[in-house]
Write a protein that holds these residues in place. Structure first.
Motif, PDB file in Angstrom:
ATOM      1  N   GLN A  34       0.833  -1.208   0.000  1.00 12.47           N
ATOM      2  CA  GLN A  34       0.000   0.000   0.000  1.00 12.47           C
ATOM      3  C   GLN A  34       0.871   1.263   0.000  1.00 12.47           C
ATOM      4  OE1 GLN A  34      -3.262   0.215  -0.404  1.00 12.47           O
ATOM      5  NE2 GLN A  34      -3.399  -2.004  -0.557  1.00 12.47           N
ATOM      6  N   GLU A  35       1.937   1.243   0.799  1.00 14.90           N
ATOM      7  CA  GLU A  35       2.847   2.388   0.846  1.00 14.90           C
ATOM      8  C   GLU A  35       3.525   2.590  -0.511  1.00 14.90           C
ATOM      9  OE1 GLU A  35       4.988   5.595   2.602  1.00 14.90           O
ATOM     10  OE2 GLU A  35       3.108   4.600   3.061  1.00 14.90           O
ATOM     11  N   CYS A  36       3.886   1.508  -1.143  1.00 11.66           N
ATOM     12  CA  CYS A  36       4.502   1.577  -2.478  1.00 11.66           C
ATOM     13  C   CYS A  36       3.535   2.202  -3.481  1.00 11.66           C
ATOM     14  CB  CYS A  36       4.924   0.175  -2.929  1.00 11.66           C
ATOM     15  SG  CYS A  36       5.716   0.134  -4.540  1.00 11.66           S
ATOM     16  N   LEU A  37       2.285   1.789  -3.462  1.00 11.68           N
ATOM     17  CA  LEU A  37       1.274   2.361  -4.365  1.00 11.68           C
ATOM     18  C   LEU A  37       1.079   3.847  -4.084  1.00 11.68           C
ATOM     19  CD1 LEU A  37      -1.410  -0.492  -4.396  1.00 11.68           C
ATOM     20  CD2 LEU A  37       0.144   0.161  -6.246  1.00 11.68           C
ATOM     21  N   ARG A  38       1.032   4.201  -2.805  1.00 14.14           N
ATOM     22  CA  ARG A  38       0.859   5.608  -2.436  1.00 14.14           C
ATOM     23  C   ARG A  38       2.033   6.445  -2.932  1.00 14.14           C
ATOM     24  NH1 ARG A  38       2.583   9.209   0.795  1.00 14.14           N
ATOM     25  NH2 ARG A  38       3.990   7.886   1.966  1.00 14.14           N
ATOM     26  N   LEU A  39       3.246   5.927  -2.763  1.00 13.22           N
ATOM     27  CA  LEU A  39       4.438   6.652  -3.215  1.00 13.22           C
ATOM     28  C   LEU A  39       4.466   6.787  -4.732  1.00 13.22           C
ATOM     29  CD1 LEU A  39       7.138   5.186  -0.813  1.00 13.22           C
ATOM     30  CD2 LEU A  39       6.220   7.515  -0.829  1.00 13.22           C
ATOM     31  N   ARG A  40       4.026   5.780  -5.446  1.00 14.48           N
ATOM     32  CA  ARG A  40       3.967   5.872  -6.908  1.00 14.48           C
ATOM     33  C   ARG A  40       2.990   6.954  -7.352  1.00 14.48           C
ATOM     34  NH1 ARG A  40       4.056  -0.300  -9.219  1.00 14.48           N
ATOM     35  NH2 ARG A  40       6.280  -0.625  -8.868  1.00 14.48           N
ATOM     36  N   GLU A  41       1.817   6.987  -6.737  1.00 13.80           N
ATOM     37  CA  GLU A  41       0.823   8.020  -7.066  1.00 13.80           C
ATOM     38  C   GLU A  41       1.375   9.407  -6.761  1.00 13.80           C
ATOM     39  OE1 GLU A  41      -2.885   7.226  -5.105  1.00 13.80           O
ATOM     40  OE2 GLU A  41      -3.123   5.284  -6.089  1.00 13.80           O
ATOM     41  N   GLU A  42       2.036   9.536  -5.625  1.00 14.50           N
ATOM     42  CA  GLU A  42       2.619  10.823  -5.239  1.00 14.50           C
ATOM     43  C   GLU A  42       3.687  11.250  -6.243  1.00 14.50           C
ATOM     44  OE1 GLU A  42       5.326  12.398  -1.560  1.00 14.50           O
ATOM     45  OE2 GLU A  42       3.629  11.101  -1.062  1.00 14.50           O
TER      46      GLU A  42
END
Length: 180
Positions: A51-59
């Protein structure tokens, strides 16, 4: 495909550190916890990291879009005087082909292409007669009424509904107007 984005490089470094931390913490929890507890905790940690990886990609994608917009705005403001004046120079060279500037007009084609790729549109054409619109035009005198016919002396630019620079208008054309 080779990507030269430094943000992606640092994102990859952070991702590797997280993976190493995950492996070390899983090994440590295997020694302390029972196998069932460590599998559940490990699965939870993996899901949190995903989830953190997905959030960082979106950011990162949002930052990339913002950087592009900021670059376009900064570049436009630096080139604004040139962009506002060159269509008028082009029109003058058409009206007076003996002007030495005629040879320079073709050099501005790349600017037209750049503006088109950014989605920027000209407001009017040089020496075009149009009804005065205070949202799109900047008059040379304060007594021009909305809807009054004016000539565009220097074009303006917009991006969709956002006005980047209004077209400069006047009731009269320069002394040597083009023959129609």
């Amino acid at each position: 495909m080779m990507v030269n984005d430094p943000n992606l490089f640092w994102f990859g470094c952070v991702l590797w550190l997280v993976i190493i931390w995950l492996i070390v913490s899983l090994r440590h929890s295997n020694k302390v916890d029972s196998p069932t507890e460590s599998n559940t905790a490990g699965a939870r940690e993996i899901e949190e990291l995903r989830q953190e990886c997905l959030r960082l990609r979106e950011e990162l994608q949002m930052q990339s879009k913002q950087l592009k917009t900021d670059f376009q705005n900064a570049t436009f403001s630096q080139l604004q005087t040139l962009l506002n004046n060159y269509p008028s120079v082009r029109k003058m060279t058409e009206a007076k082909p003996d002007l030495p500037a005629k040879n320079l007009v073709s050099l501005f084609t790349s600017l037209d292409n750049l503006l088109a790729s950014w989605g920027y549109e000209q407001i009017g054409s040089a020496w075009e007669q149009v009804p005065y619109n205070p949202q799109l035009h900047q008059p040379d005198t304060n007594d021009i009424a909305e809807g009054e016919l004016v000539y565009i002396r220097f074009v303006g630019y917009r991006e969709g509904s956002r006005i980047l620079s209004p077209a400069k208008v006047s009731r009269t054309l320069p002394i040597s107007s083009p023959s129609k």
